[in-house]
Design a protein around this motif. Structure first.
Motif, PDB file in Angstrom:
ATOM      1  N   MET A  61     -13.469   3.211  15.876  1.00 30.07           N
ATOM      2  CA  MET A  61     -14.164   3.647  14.677  1.00 30.07           C
ATOM      3  C   MET A  61     -15.652   3.833  14.979  1.00 30.07           C
ATOM      4  SD  MET A  61     -14.493   1.815  10.927  1.00 30.07           S
ATOM      5  CE  MET A  61     -12.733   1.598  10.838  1.00 30.07           C
ATOM      6  N   LEU A  62     -16.211   4.933  14.522  1.00 24.02           N
ATOM      7  CA  LEU A  62     -17.639   5.170  14.720  1.00 24.02           C
ATOM      8  C   LEU A  62     -18.447   4.116  13.979  1.00 24.02           C
ATOM      9  CD1 LEU A  62     -17.859   9.064  14.389  1.00 24.02           C
ATOM     10  CD2 LEU A  62     -17.728   7.690  16.457  1.00 24.02           C
ATOM     11  N   THR A  63     -19.434   3.569  14.633  1.00 23.38           N
ATOM     12  CA  THR A  63     -20.210   2.470  14.047  1.00 23.38           C
ATOM     13  C   THR A  63     -21.576   2.905  13.534  1.00 23.38           C
ATOM     14  OG1 THR A  63     -21.055   1.905  16.255  1.00 23.38           O
ATOM     15  CG2 THR A  63     -19.067   0.748  15.498  1.00 23.38           C
ATOM     16  N   GLY A  64     -21.919   4.150  13.691  1.00 23.91           N
ATOM     17  CA  GLY A  64     -23.244   4.601  13.287  1.00 23.91           C
ATOM     18  C   GLY A  64     -23.372   4.961  11.823  1.00 23.91           C
ATOM     19  N   TYR A  65     -22.279   4.807  11.043  1.00 26.40           N
ATOM     20  CA  TYR A  65     -22.291   5.190   9.634  1.00 26.40           C
ATOM     21  C   TYR A  65     -22.113   3.977   8.732  1.00 26.40           C
ATOM     22  CZ  TYR A  65     -21.626   9.972  11.326  1.00 26.40           C
ATOM     23  OH  TYR A  65     -21.773  11.172  11.954  1.00 26.40           O
ATOM     24  N   VAL A  66     -22.677   4.081   7.537  1.00 30.05           N
ATOM     25  CA  VAL A  66     -22.461   3.087   6.486  1.00 30.05           C
ATOM     26  C   VAL A  66     -21.763   3.796   5.333  1.00 30.05           C
ATOM     27  CG1 VAL A  66     -23.530   1.542   4.816  1.00 30.05           C
ATOM     28  CG2 VAL A  66     -24.461   1.711   7.135  1.00 30.05           C
ATOM     29  N   THR A  67     -20.647   3.249   4.864  1.00 29.10           N
ATOM     30  CA  THR A  67     -19.871   3.881   3.795  1.00 29.10           C
ATOM     31  C   THR A  67     -19.980   3.082   2.500  1.00 29.10           C
ATOM     32  OG1 THR A  67     -18.275   4.746   5.391  1.00 29.10           O
ATOM     33  CG2 THR A  67     -17.597   4.708   3.090  1.00 29.10           C
ATOM     34  N   TYR A  68     -20.262   3.777   1.434  1.00 24.94           N
ATOM     35  CA  TYR A  68     -20.218   3.211   0.086  1.00 24.94           C
ATOM     36  C   TYR A  68     -19.039   3.839  -0.648  1.00 24.94           C
ATOM     37  CZ  TYR A  68     -24.978   1.267   0.397  1.00 24.94           C
ATOM     38  OH  TYR A  68     -26.096   0.548   0.741  1.00 24.94           O
ATOM     39  N   PHE A  69     -18.244   3.014  -1.297  1.00 26.38           N
ATOM     40  CA  PHE A  69     -17.180   3.507  -2.160  1.00 26.38           C
ATOM     41  C   PHE A  69     -17.670   3.448  -3.607  1.00 26.38           C
ATOM     42  CE2 PHE A  69     -15.017   1.674   1.527  1.00 26.38           C
ATOM     43  CZ  PHE A  69     -14.243   2.753   1.934  1.00 26.38           C
ATOM     44  N   MET A  70     -17.399   4.481  -4.372  1.00 25.79           N
ATOM     45  CA  MET A  70     -17.746   4.486  -5.799  1.00 25.79           C
ATOM     46  C   MET A  70     -16.476   4.701  -6.613  1.00 25.79           C
ATOM     47  SD  MET A  70     -21.494   5.977  -6.582  1.00 25.79           S
ATOM     48  CE  MET A  70     -21.005   7.669  -6.741  1.00 25.79           C
ATOM     49  N   VAL A  71     -16.247   3.804  -7.573  1.00 22.13           N
ATOM     50  CA  VAL A  71     -15.048   3.868  -8.408  1.00 22.13           C
ATOM     51  C   VAL A  71     -15.480   3.805  -9.870  1.00 22.13           C
ATOM     52  CG1 VAL A  71     -12.774   2.899  -8.868  1.00 22.13           C
ATOM     53  CG2 VAL A  71     -13.834   2.559  -6.614  1.00 22.13           C
ATOM     54  N   ALA A  72     -15.321   4.900 -10.596  1.00 18.93           N
ATOM     55  CA  ALA A  72     -15.639   4.933 -12.021  1.00 18.93           C
ATOM     56  C   ALA A  72     -14.431   4.454 -12.814  1.00 18.93           C
ATOM     57  CB  ALA A  72     -16.032   6.347 -12.449  1.00 18.93           C
ATOM     58  N   CYS A  73     -14.635   3.525 -13.747  1.00 19.66           N
ATOM     59  CA  CYS A  73     -13.514   2.884 -14.445  1.00 19.66           C
ATOM     60  C   CYS A  73     -13.735   2.847 -15.946  1.00 19.66           C
ATOM     61  CB  CYS A  73     -13.355   1.433 -13.975  1.00 19.66           C
ATOM     62  SG  CYS A  73     -13.176   1.232 -12.208  1.00 19.66           S
ATOM     63  N   LEU A  74     -12.665   3.024 -16.675  1.00 18.88           N
ATOM     64  CA  LEU A  74     -12.643   2.819 -18.119  1.00 18.88           C
ATOM     65  C   LEU A  74     -11.282   2.248 -18.493  1.00 18.88           C
ATOM     66  CD1 LEU A  74     -13.712   3.054 -20.995  1.00 18.88           C
ATOM     67  CD2 LEU A  74     -13.002   5.465 -21.008  1.00 18.88           C
ATOM     68  N   ASN A  75     -11.279   0.967 -18.824  1.00 18.51           N
ATOM     69  CA  ASN A  75     -10.040   0.271 -19.204  1.00 18.51           C
ATOM     70  C   ASN A  75      -8.961   0.434 -18.116  1.00 18.51           C
ATOM     71  OD1 ASN A  75     -11.192  -0.515 -21.678  1.00 18.51           O
ATOM     72  ND2 ASN A  75     -10.509   1.366 -22.683  1.00 18.51           N
ATOM     73  N   GLU A  76      -9.298  -0.031 -16.931  1.00 20.55           N
ATOM     74  CA  GLU A  76      -8.407   0.126 -15.774  1.00 20.55           C
ATOM     75  C   GLU A  76      -7.867  -1.218 -15.275  1.00 20.55           C
ATOM     76  OE1 GLU A  76      -7.432   2.895 -14.932  1.00 20.55           O
ATOM     77  OE2 GLU A  76      -8.978   4.436 -15.075  1.00 20.55           O
ATOM     78  N   LYS A  77      -7.618  -2.155 -16.182  1.00 25.52           N
ATOM     79  CA  LYS A  77      -7.165  -3.475 -15.758  1.00 25.52           C
ATOM     80  C   LYS A  77      -5.813  -3.425 -15.032  1.00 25.52           C
ATOM     81  CE  LYS A  77      -4.741  -4.777 -20.036  1.00 25.52           C
ATOM     82  NZ  LYS A  77      -4.640  -5.786 -21.123  1.00 25.52           N
ATOM     83  N   ALA A  78      -5.025  -2.380 -15.285  1.00 23.55           N
ATOM     84  CA  ALA A  78      -3.701  -2.282 -14.668  1.00 23.55           C
ATOM     85  C   ALA A  78      -3.776  -2.017 -13.173  1.00 23.55           C
ATOM     86  CB  ALA A  78      -2.876  -1.193 -15.348  1.00 23.55           C
ATOM     87  N   VAL A  79      -4.872  -1.375 -12.701  1.00 18.51           N
ATOM     88  CA  VAL A  79      -4.898  -0.927 -11.303  1.00 18.51           C
ATOM     89  C   VAL A  79      -6.151  -1.313 -10.525  1.00 18.51           C
ATOM     90  CG1 VAL A  79      -3.355   1.037 -11.713  1.00 18.51           C
ATOM     91  CG2 VAL A  79      -5.821   1.317 -12.059  1.00 18.51           C
ATOM     92  N   ILE A  80      -7.226  -1.701 -11.202  1.00 17.05           N
ATOM     93  CA  ILE A  80      -8.507  -1.827 -10.504  1.00 17.05           C
ATOM     94  C   ILE A  80      -8.498  -2.904  -9.423  1.00 17.05           C
ATOM     95  CG2 ILE A  80      -9.483  -3.395 -12.238  1.00 17.05           C
ATOM     96  CD1 ILE A  80     -11.284  -0.682 -10.104  1.00 17.05           C
ATOM     97  N   ALA A  81      -7.836  -4.028  -9.658  1.00 19.61           N
ATOM     98  CA  ALA A  81      -7.823  -5.095  -8.646  1.00 19.61           C
ATOM     99  C   ALA A  81      -7.139  -4.602  -7.374  1.00 19.61           C
ATOM    100  CB  ALA A  81      -7.124  -6.332  -9.192  1.00 19.61           C
ATOM    101  N   SER A  82      -6.043  -3.879  -7.516  1.00 22.36           N
ATOM    102  CA  SER A  82      -5.327  -3.350  -6.363  1.00 22.36           C
ATOM    103  C   SER A  82      -6.181  -2.335  -5.610  1.00 22.36           C
ATOM    104  CB  SER A  82      -4.017  -2.697  -6.818  1.00 22.36           C
ATOM    105  OG  SER A  82      -3.338  -2.102  -5.742  1.00 22.36           O
ATOM    106  N   THR A  83      -6.894  -1.489  -6.350  1.00 25.83           N
ATOM    107  CA  THR A  83      -7.744  -0.480  -5.721  1.00 25.83           C
ATOM    108  C   THR A  83      -8.874  -1.121  -4.934  1.00 25.83           C
ATOM    109  OG1 THR A  83      -7.226   1.165  -7.410  1.00 25.83           O
ATOM    110  CG2 THR A  83      -9.254   1.493  -6.159  1.00 25.83           C
ATOM    111  N   VAL A  84      -9.549  -2.084  -5.545  1.00 27.02           N
ATOM    112  CA  VAL A  84     -10.652  -2.764  -4.865  1.00 27.02           C
ATOM    113  C   VAL A  84     -10.141  -3.501  -3.629  1.00 27.02           C
ATOM    114  CG1 VAL A  84     -12.324  -4.648  -5.065  1.00 27.02           C
ATOM    115  CG2 VAL A  84     -12.119  -2.957  -6.894  1.00 27.02           C
ATOM    116  N   ALA A  85      -9.017  -4.191  -3.767  1.00 22.75           N
ATOM    117  CA  ALA A  85      -8.447  -4.918  -2.624  1.00 22.75           C
ATOM    118  C   ALA A  85      -8.117  -3.970  -1.479  1.00 22.75           C
ATOM    119  CB  ALA A  85      -7.197  -5.678  -3.060  1.00 22.75           C
ATOM    120  N   GLY A  86      -7.740  -2.733  -1.815  1.00 23.64           N
ATOM    121  CA  GLY A  86      -7.397  -1.759  -0.799  1.00 23.64           C
ATOM    122  C   GLY A  86      -8.593  -1.133  -0.113  1.00 23.64           C
TER     123      GLY A  86
END
Length: 462
Positions: A61-86
């Motif tokens: 894996m290339l080490t010269g980059y920094v990655t930010y993930f952005m997740v916009a949520c509205l009432n996502e209790k059904a899936v958000i924990a799984s998404t973040v864990a992934g």
């Protein structure tokens, strides 16, 4: 009346020929691109999702980059924990910006709990919240920029990945995506989309067929013109490219992802993809929800036509990229709307012609030939797309691929309904939408990267 039918036939022939040429040219270029990347149509169907930082044997894996993930949520209790864990980095280095856009459930709390210290939670409250995905992403982007400034990071080496609240990246995805940004002119990368719950019913299987066997290949084709359309899930962008668009790069458009694609392209940035990684998401489970979703997509796509002057005036886009993007933006206007009318006029004309013929005088051979010609005229796209789908998705089988291909022709009526509903909403000035609900599901799957990449040593799968 003869002039009317002659004009109808001429217009129908032109629209059908242009749309077929555009679609199959992109598909052909997509297949060619897969060969250039030494992969096959069926390669991605073996992917497993949930650990994008999993190492891939034989690749660093290339080490010269920094990655930010952005997740916009509205009432996502059904899936958000799984998404973040992934999205978690095994070394605790992930930066996951979760934008809680005025949720009334425990979305924010669940994201923080699942984040293991890797989540930056941005809470938006009414009346500032719930103003669209673009506004939510821009709020998260402001927080991201503050963190980038604190860390004194180089914007050219910061990659921003936008994920839906139900999205999962394929294992080892980061190892495959980051090298694409080694080309300094690449501003964005979009991954092919798989429907995760496709086995639930036919409607979901059909959505997967559209994303996986059609849209993905046309996207690979656009790699040749550097004009891949960014989506709302699995969208990667170079921070410096986003900053060139502005401090708030995502617009208020219903398809803010397509709008961002145009903004990047007209500034000279390439947008690309890779067949070595993918993203999955939930499909919508009811016809009513699908109709609403696709109408919103059509409306946003159609309104993007106002950006055509920007595309045509841009001196930083190649001629090929300008032509391809112009055609793509105009698809609803010059293909879907006209064909929804012309197709039925042609059927009426054929019915009149058939009614004036005494078929009792025909032999069995003549009837058979007529039936075959009629079938090929109406369903030739089904046969071609089914052939692609059969090789693209190893779970379909020959009969399943033929079924999906024929369903694609029939379900064109869904597109007809959506494009006319979108036009009606545009004329009425209606822009509000209710968010699609998610379905609770198990957490991210776990599987070794060697299983995830069965042809890592170059063995192709058809």
């Amino acid at each position: 009346m003869t002039m009317f039918w002659a004009t109808t036939n001429a217009l129908a022939t032109f629209v059908m020929a242009l749309s077929a040429a555009y679609f199959f040219l992109n598909v052909g270029m997509g297949i060619s691109q897969l060969r250039r990347d030494k992969t096959s149509l069926g390669y991605q169907s073996h992917f497993i999702y949930g650990k994008p930082f999993e190492p891939i044997p034989g690749k660093a894996m290339l080490t010269g980059y920094v990655t930010y993930f952005m997740v916009a949520c509205l009432n996502e209790k059904a899936v958000i924990a799984s998404t973040v864990a992934g999205l978690l980095h095994p070394g605790g280095k992930a930066r996951i910006v979760v934008i809680d856009d005025g949720s009334e459930d425990r979305t924010g709390a669940l994201a923080r709990e699942a984040g293991q210290g890797q989540v930056i939670l941005v809470r938006r409250n009414l009346p500032d919240a719930r103003k669209g995905k673009g506004a939510a992403l821009n709020a998260g982007f402001a927080r991201l920029l503050a963190d980038v400034a604190d860390q004194q990071l180089d914007p050219d080496k910061v990659i921003v990945c936008v994920m839906d609240a139900d999205g999962q990246l394929s294992e080892g995805a980061m190892t495959e995506v980051l090298p694409v940004f080694e080309d300094p002119e690449v501003g964005g990368v979009q991954l092919a989309v798989r429907i995760r719950n496709r086995a639930t019913n036919f409607l979901l299987r059909f959505q997967d067929y559209q994303f996986w066997s059609q849209s993905a290949l046309t996207q690979f084709g656009r790699m040749r013109t550097n004009s891949v359309s960014l989506g709302g899930n699995g969208q990667f962008a170079r921070l410096s490219a986003l900053l060139e668009v502005g401090d708030s790069p995502w617009s208020a458009s219903l398809t803010e992802d397509l709008d961002l694609t145009v903004s990047m392209a007209t500034r000279g940035w390439k947008t690309s993809s890779t067949p070595l990684a993918a993203v999955d998401q939930q499909g919508v489970e009811t016809f009513r929800a699908l109709l609403k979703q696709r109408t919103r997509w059509y409306q946003g796509h159609m309104l993007t036509a106002k950006r055509l002057p920007d595309i045509l005036r841009s001196t930083k886009m190649s001629h090929a990229a300008s032509i391809e993007m112009t055609l793509y933006v105009l698809v609803p206007w010059i293909f879907d709307l006209p064909w929804s009318v012309l197709y039925h006029l042609v059927l009426i004309e054929l019915a009149f012609m058939f009614g004036s013929v005494n078929i009792t005088q025909w032999g069995i051979g003549s009837v058979a030939v007529y039936a075959v010609v009629w079938y090929l005229l109406g369903f030739w796209p089904a046969l071609l797309t089914a052939a692609v789908a059969y090789r693209r998705d190893h779970t379909l089988g020959l009969f399943g691929a033929l079924k999906m291909g024929h369903a694609f022709v029939i379900t064109n009526y869904l597109s007809y309904a959506c494009v006319w509903r979108a036009l009606y909403r545009i004329v009425r000035g209606q822009h509000g939408w209710t968010k699609t609900a998610r379905t609770a599901e198990p957490g991210p799957r776990t599987r070794s990267v060697s299983e995830n990449h069965p042809n890592v040593l170059g063995q192709a799968h058809s």
